[in-house]
Design a protein around this motif. Sequence first.
Motif, PDB file in Angstrom:
ATOM      1  N   ARG A 180     -14.628   4.220 -18.349  1.00  0.00           N
ATOM      2  CA  ARG A 180     -15.881   4.693 -18.953  1.00  0.00           C
ATOM      3  C   ARG A 180     -16.369   5.976 -18.303  1.00  0.00           C
ATOM      4  NH1 ARG A 180     -19.727  -0.430 -19.711  1.00  0.00           N
ATOM      5  NH2 ARG A 180     -19.868  -0.149 -17.469  1.00  0.00           N
ATOM      6  N   LEU A 223     -17.058   9.401 -20.140  1.00  0.00           N
ATOM      7  CA  LEU A 223     -18.345  10.092 -20.022  1.00  0.00           C
ATOM      8  C   LEU A 223     -18.144  11.539 -19.602  1.00  0.00           C
ATOM      9  CD1 LEU A 223     -21.486   9.533 -19.954  1.00  0.00           C
ATOM     10  CD2 LEU A 223     -21.208   9.488 -17.486  1.00  0.00           C
ATOM     11  N   PRO A 245     -12.358  10.037 -25.376  1.00  0.00           N
ATOM     12  CA  PRO A 245     -13.701   9.715 -24.861  1.00  0.00           C
ATOM     13  C   PRO A 245     -14.399   8.614 -25.644  1.00  0.00           C
ATOM     14  CG  PRO A 245     -13.639  11.929 -25.808  1.00  0.00           C
ATOM     15  CD  PRO A 245     -12.227  11.455 -25.700  1.00  0.00           C
ATOM     16  N   ILE A 246     -14.202   8.596 -26.965  1.00  0.00           N
ATOM     17  CA  ILE A 246     -14.903   7.593 -27.769  1.00  0.00           C
ATOM     18  C   ILE A 246     -14.398   6.194 -27.437  1.00  0.00           C
ATOM     19  CG2 ILE A 246     -15.354   6.817 -30.123  1.00  0.00           C
ATOM     20  CD1 ILE A 246     -14.966   9.742 -30.960  1.00  0.00           C
ATOM     21  N   LEU A 286     -15.649   5.119 -24.057  1.00  0.00           N
ATOM     22  CA  LEU A 286     -17.066   4.751 -23.977  1.00  0.00           C
ATOM     23  C   LEU A 286     -17.319   3.419 -24.657  1.00  0.00           C
ATOM     24  CD1 LEU A 286     -18.688   8.229 -24.559  1.00  0.00           C
ATOM     25  CD2 LEU A 286     -18.575   6.931 -22.452  1.00  0.00           C
ATOM     26  N   ARG A 287     -16.438   3.036 -25.571  1.00  0.00           N
ATOM     27  CA  ARG A 287     -16.585   1.745 -26.231  1.00  0.00           C
ATOM     28  C   ARG A 287     -16.085   0.616 -25.345  1.00  0.00           C
ATOM     29  NH1 ARG A 287     -13.983   2.874 -31.520  1.00  0.00           N
ATOM     30  NH2 ARG A 287     -15.723   4.103 -32.282  1.00  0.00           N
ATOM     31  N   GLU A 316     -15.428  -2.102 -22.811  1.00  0.00           N
ATOM     32  CA  GLU A 316     -16.358  -2.982 -22.075  1.00  0.00           C
ATOM     33  C   GLU A 316     -15.662  -3.574 -20.870  1.00  0.00           C
ATOM     34  OE1 GLU A 316     -19.569  -3.520 -22.750  1.00  0.00           O
ATOM     35  OE2 GLU A 316     -19.497  -2.139 -24.426  1.00  0.00           O
TER      36      GLU A 316
END
Lengths: 232, 433
Positions: free
Chosen positions: B329, B333, B426-427, B430-431, B433
Motif C-alpha cells: 500500500r 501511495l 497503484p490502484i 491501494l485496494r 487489504e
Amino acid sequence: MSHPILAAYDLKKSYGRGPNRFDALKGVTLEIFAGESVAIVGKSGSGKSTLMHLLALLDKPSTGSVELGGSDTATLKGKRLNETRNKTFGFVFQQFFLTPGASVLENVVLPLKIAGIASRSRKLRGHAALERLELDDKARSKANALSGGQKQRAVIARALVNDPRIIFADEPTGNLDSATGAIVEDILFGLNREQGITLIIVTHDEDLAERCDRRVYIRDGLVVSEEARVAA
Amino acid sequence: MRAIDVVGSAIGNSFRSRLRTTLTVLAIFIGAFTLTITNGLGTGINAYITDTVASIGANDVLTVTKVSPDATTTGPQEYSADQITSGGGAAGGAAGRTTVAAITPADLTTIAAIDGVTSVEPSLSVTPDYVTTGSSKKYRLGLGSFVTGTTLQLSAGAQLDPASSERQIALPVSFVAPLGFASDADAIGATVHIGITDAAGTSSVIDATVVGVSEAGLGATGNATANTALTTALYDAQSVGRSATAKDSYAQAVVHFDANASASEVTALQARFTDAGFTAKTVADQIGTFKSVIDAIVLVLNAFAVIALLAASFGIVNTLLMSVQERTREIGLMKAMGMGAGRIFGLFSIEAAFIGFLGSAIGAGIAMIVGTVVSRALSTRLFANLPGLHLISFTPASIITIILIVMGIAFLAGTLPAWRAARQDPIESLRYE
C-alpha cells in the motif's frame, strides 16, 4: 463561463476481454470547476472509484478523454504525468495509508520528498501543514500512536502540504465515528471555502454528499442524475 | 525524489523490520567473513613467498638445464650414459626428480655465446658428509652453493663474498647451539671442518670460516650455504678418482644476464635458450610454481565462500519480497503521489545493497580481527620456525573489493523484488487489504 479545471468527456473503461469483459464506466461526461466541491455518490460496484482513479490520472480510460485545466491528459506520460499528479492532486483515503513506524512529520512530507524538495524546506512546510490542522504537537509521534481522527487529520495535512489545486477524498469519514467524522468534514469544507481548493469526494454517505455544492450520482457505470445543493 | 532521499529512505526502510534485516545480514556476514579469511590466507602466504624471493635467488639469474633428447616422451625413458638425475637443487625448490641431459664444457661454451648472457658458471653439486667445530659432535650437512646476487636472510654476520678466495660458509641458525656456539654472533669468524667423501671412498676434510648465520625460511630449508671458493674446494675433493668427463658434466648451470632487462627481454632470452636445446628458468618461474599452488588453494576456498554468499543472496531476495508484500500500500501511495517506477526500483535495490554492505563490512571487520589474532598466535607457536610468516594478512584493496563484490551480489539479488515493486499498479496496491 471559464474552463473547467477538470473534465471528463464520454469516459469508458472496461476490464477483461470476451465473455469476461466488464464495463465499469459506460460513457461518463463530467465538468468540475475550480473551487467547487463535488460529491461522486454511488453504491459499491457503481463505478465511482473507477471514475475517481481516471480523474486522478491513476488509470487510463479505454475511450474518452480527461482534460486538466483545458488540456488533454492523454499526452502526459512518465515523468511529466508523475509530476502533474504530485503537484496538482492531494489524496485522502479511507484507510489513511500512513506508514506506521515513521513519525507524523515524515508521513506528512512524503509528497514533498517525492517532489525532490530539500530537507529543510520540507520540514518547514510539513510543520506549517500540521499547524493548520492543529496537529503540530504530534509531529514527532509515531503515526500508529495517533487516534483515528488524528490519523485522518495527518492524512489531510499530507494531502495539503504540496499546495494542491484539487483534493480527492475517497470515503474520508468511512473509518471514523460520527463526531470525529464531522470534524474532519468541517476541515475539508473549510479548506474548500477558505483556500479555494477544489474538493472531489467519493462516498456513499448521503449526509456527507449533502454538504457538497454538487452531487453526481453514479449507477452501473453511468451518471444517473446530477443535482446542485438545495438552498437551505 | 532526490537521490540522497532515495538512499536515506532505503537505509531507513532496512531498519524497519530489525529482526528480519539482522538475520539476512547474519547470512551475508558468514559469507563475507569466510571470503575475507580465505583471501587473507592467500595474501599472507604469497606476501611471505615474495619476501623470501631474495633468499631463493637473484633476479638476474637463470637456472639452465639441458633438455634430454627424449624428455618429451611419456612412459619409462631409455637409459643413457650421459644423463644425470637431478633431485632439484637446494636453491631450486622442490621441482621433483627429472632426468636431464648433462651439461658439458662444450655446452657451457654454447651458452656463453647466446645473445644476452653476461656470464655462465656450472652449478657444482656437492654432498658433504658432516660438519664439526672439532670439539663438537659431527652433524650431517646439506650444502647449497651461493649464487651471486642472492641475499640470505641473516640473523648474524655478513653476506658471503663470492669473489673471495677465503672459503666461507653461512650456517643455518639450527646448527649454532649443537655446534657448541653460545649465540649466533659467537659463531661468526669460527672455523668449521667439513668432511667429504670422494669417488674412491676416501674421506677428506676441508676447513671453512663461518661468516654468517642464516634464518630458516622457505628458501633455505636447513641447508648451509657456501661461497664459490668453498664449493670449488669441496667439488675438487669430491671428484678425486672420477674421470675428467664425469667431473666436467653438470646437472645445471647458472647464467647471469643484464639486471635491467625487461620482462619481455627475459622471455626472449628464455626462448633463445629453448631454441638451443636448454631449459632456462628465472627465479620468478620457480616462485611462480609455489604461488600458483597457493592461488589454486585460495581459489577453491573462495569458491566455498561465494557459495555461502549465493545462499545468503536468496535470503535477501526472500527478505525483500516480504518487504515489498508488506509495503504494497505504501508503494501504491507513493506511486499515486507521483513517484516514478525507477525511483521505487532504486529504493528497494539500494536497500538490498545496503543490507549487503552491512553484512560484508561487519563480516570483513570481524574477519580482520579474528585473522590478526589467529595469525599472531600461530606465528609465535606453530610457525615459530618460519620467522616473518603472517599466515593471514589483509590489504585495504582486497577488503574493499570483497565489500564491493558482496554489495554487487546483494544488489543483483534485490533486483527481482525491486522490479516487482516498481511495476506495481497503484490502484491495485491501494485496494490491497
